[in-house]
Design a protein around this motif. Structure first.
Motif, short mmCIF file in Angstrom:
data_model
loop_
_atom_site.label_atom_id
_atom_site.label_comp_id
_atom_site.label_asym_id
_atom_site.label_seq_id
_atom_site.Cartn_x
_atom_site.Cartn_y
_atom_site.Cartn_z
N ASP A 179 -5.99 19.05 -19.61
CA ASP A 179 -5.02 18.73 -18.57
C ASP A 179 -5.51 19.25 -17.22
OD1 ASP A 179 -2.75 18.10 -17.16
OD2 ASP A 179 -1.60 19.82 -17.87
N SER A 181 -3.70 18.72 -14.30
CA SER A 181 -2.60 18.69 -13.34
C SER A 181 -2.40 20.01 -12.62
CB SER A 181 -1.30 18.28 -14.05
OG SER A 181 -1.00 19.19 -15.09
N THR A 182 -2.79 21.11 -13.24
CA THR A 182 -2.60 22.42 -12.61
C THR A 182 -3.87 22.91 -11.92
OG1 THR A 182 -3.18 23.55 -14.68
CG2 THR A 182 -0.85 23.06 -14.30
N GLU A 184 -6.39 23.23 -9.06
CA GLU A 184 -6.45 23.05 -7.61
C GLU A 184 -7.91 23.01 -7.17
OE1 GLU A 184 -4.44 24.71 -3.47
OE2 GLU A 184 -4.12 25.78 -5.36
N ARG A 236 -8.16 11.13 -12.83
CA ARG A 236 -6.83 10.85 -12.25
C ARG A 236 -5.77 10.72 -13.33
NH1 ARG A 236 -6.61 5.27 -9.32
NH2 ARG A 236 -6.56 4.62 -11.52
N ASP A 237 -6.10 10.03 -14.40
CA ASP A 237 -5.13 9.85 -15.49
C ASP A 237 -4.78 11.16 -16.18
OD1 ASP A 237 -5.19 7.18 -14.91
OD2 ASP A 237 -6.55 6.64 -16.56
N ARG A 238 -5.70 12.13 -16.13
CA ARG A 238 -5.44 13.42 -16.75
C ARG A 238 -4.76 14.41 -15.80
NH1 ARG A 238 -11.34 14.18 -18.20
NH2 ARG A 238 -10.79 16.38 -18.21
N GLY A 239 -4.34 13.93 -14.65
CA GLY A 239 -3.51 14.75 -13.78
C GLY A 239 -4.15 15.24 -12.51
N LEU A 240 -5.43 14.92 -12.28
CA LEU A 240 -6.08 15.40 -11.06
C LEU A 240 -5.46 14.71 -9.84
CD1 LEU A 240 -8.38 17.20 -9.95
CD2 LEU A 240 -9.84 15.17 -9.98
N ASP A 241 -5.12 15.50 -8.82
CA ASP A 241 -4.53 14.98 -7.60
C ASP A 241 -5.60 14.29 -6.76
OD1 ASP A 241 -3.09 14.41 -5.36
OD2 ASP A 241 -2.58 16.48 -4.85
#
Length: 428
Positions: A179, A181-182, A184, A236-241
């Protein structure tokens, strides 16, 4: 190891209790003692293991030979079993316990703790990545005594190969499923690695605290835009901004740049200065190449990006007549080789971000671990080996030099949106 499996194994170990009295039969260990201290320790450990198994049974069933009408379980003989020891599977007699009504078999905690094979899979991965072949796997194992060695299993070429394949498949799945998404990220590096007839594109991220994180890989015939786009879309699909500005360091390949601009909303691209230098000097005779290389390095070291760009453009004009190919190569993407200068990156951090050396170092670690592979069967095998190598490289990573300047770089990147986004007054 999956989290649930890890928790179960931890719980099993927490239930282990060493018997108050463990009797070691010294006479049976005399032969092992002659083979060394480790063999002696192994022989002693196996005797202790049998004592622990019997103690488990006694706790579940009660003392042997005593009638207990209220007991909840009964002894049910024994059967051959195996435990993991020193990279091997060692045969033991496994005691069995069933519920008093005979409807189900009860687990023996000690056996459950030592029977799993996850450790064998990890050992196989470590030894194979350390260039120990499956044929010589036994050579890399600790000496455990002749008697134990003869009875051990799980060290054949095929068994080690199966465990290695399983472990590398797990490493690949884990890499591609993490994941993001967290995470940075401040910088992203993308580069290609060629293995046999396969080309893999790999991605490495640098977080706000300077940590280097292997992110993904994708396989294709060439380092083309489609493969790179698939890799970036996966991020991107795995949460990267992908909406926030990000410094993307690439080697200058047009396919990589096109894929980056297709997926990211505000990519700030830094082309590798070392690749640019090599591309230009490769088109020059040796007598001229050394002089041009010095001027290129001097321009890239200039703290003022406007002056540096003027020096490079002047050099390109000088090369126009005698070496037009080198001049064209220098002009291609020239401004993007000076991105870190325009962002005001201090020299300590700039040395990391001015080139793709960081990701190429990871790629070299992957190559080194796979140096003994003589036959690449298919693309899936390539992906497994590279994913395992990226995992090993991550263990060696340190934070990037100048990581204390990364928050300032983050702020400079965010300002790039403000510079191109019209204000309400401008819109009016």
């Amino acid at each position: 190891m999956p989290k649930d499996t890890h928790r179960t194994a931890t719980a099993d170990r927490a239930q282990l209790q060493l018997p108050e009295q463990v009797t070691v039969v010294v006479a049976e260990l005399a032969g092992a003692a002659r083979e060394g201290l480790l063999a002696l320790a192994v022989g002693t450990g196996l005797q202790v293991l049998q004592a622990m198994l019997e103690e488990d049974v006694a706790r579940l069933v009660g003392p042997k030979g005593r009638h207990n009408p209220a007991r909840a379980a009964v002894r049910h003989g024994s059967e051959p079993g195996q435990v993991t020891l020193g990279g091997r599977r060692v045969r033991i007699r496994r005691p069995r316990v069933r519920s008093a009504d005979g409807t189900r078999e009860l687990p023996v905690p000690t056996y459950q703790a030592f029977a799993p094979t996850e450790l064998l899979d990890q050992l196989a991965l470590e030894r194979m990545l350390a260039k120990l072949s499956t044929r010589r796997y036994r050579v890399g194992l600790e000496p455990v005594g002749t008697q134990v060695e003869h009875a051990a299993t799980g060290t054949s070429k095929s068994a080690v190969s199966r465990r290695f394949v399983a472990r590398t498949e797990h490493a690949l799945a884990e890499l591609l499923a993490q994941d993001l998404s967290t995470l940075e990220l401040v910088a992203l590096m993308v580069d290609g690695i060629r293995v046999a007839d396969h080309c893999c594109v790999v991605a490495l991220g640098i977080t706000l605290d300077g940590t280097k994180v292997p992110l993904a890989l994708a396989e294709g015939a060439t380092e083309n835009a489609a493969v790179t786009r698939d890799l970036l879309v996966g991020l991107r699909d795995r949460g990267l901004d992908v909406t926030r500005p990000l410094l993307v360091v690439i080697d200058g390949a047009k396919a990589l740049r096109r894929a980056v601009t297709d997926v990211f909303d505000h990519p700030v691209i830094q082309r590798c200065q070392l690749h640019k230098l090599r591309n230009v000097t490769d088109r020059l005779p040796d007598a001229v190449a050394s002089t041009v290389a010095k001027r290129l390095r001097a321009a890239y070291r200039n703290p003022d990006p406007l002056v540096a760009q003027a020096e490079l453009e002047a050099l390109a004009r000088e090369l126009d007549r005698a070496h037009p190919g080198a001049a064209a190569s220098l002009r291609e993407g020239l401004a993007e080789t000076l991105t870190i200068g325009r962002l005001g990156v201090p020299p300590t951090l700039a040395r990391t971000l001015r080139s793709t050396n960081t990701i190429e170092s990871m790629i070299e670690i992957c190559r080194d671990h796979a140096a003994n592979v003589k036959r690449w069967r298919d693309g899936q095998m390539v992906l497994r080996w590279i994913a395992a190598g990226m995992g090993e490289a991550a263990k060696q990573f340190r934070r990037v030099n100048g990581y204390l300047h990364l928050p300032a770089l983050r702020a400079a990147l965010d300002q790039t949106i403000a510079a191109v986004t019209p204000t309400k007054e401008d819109a009016a």
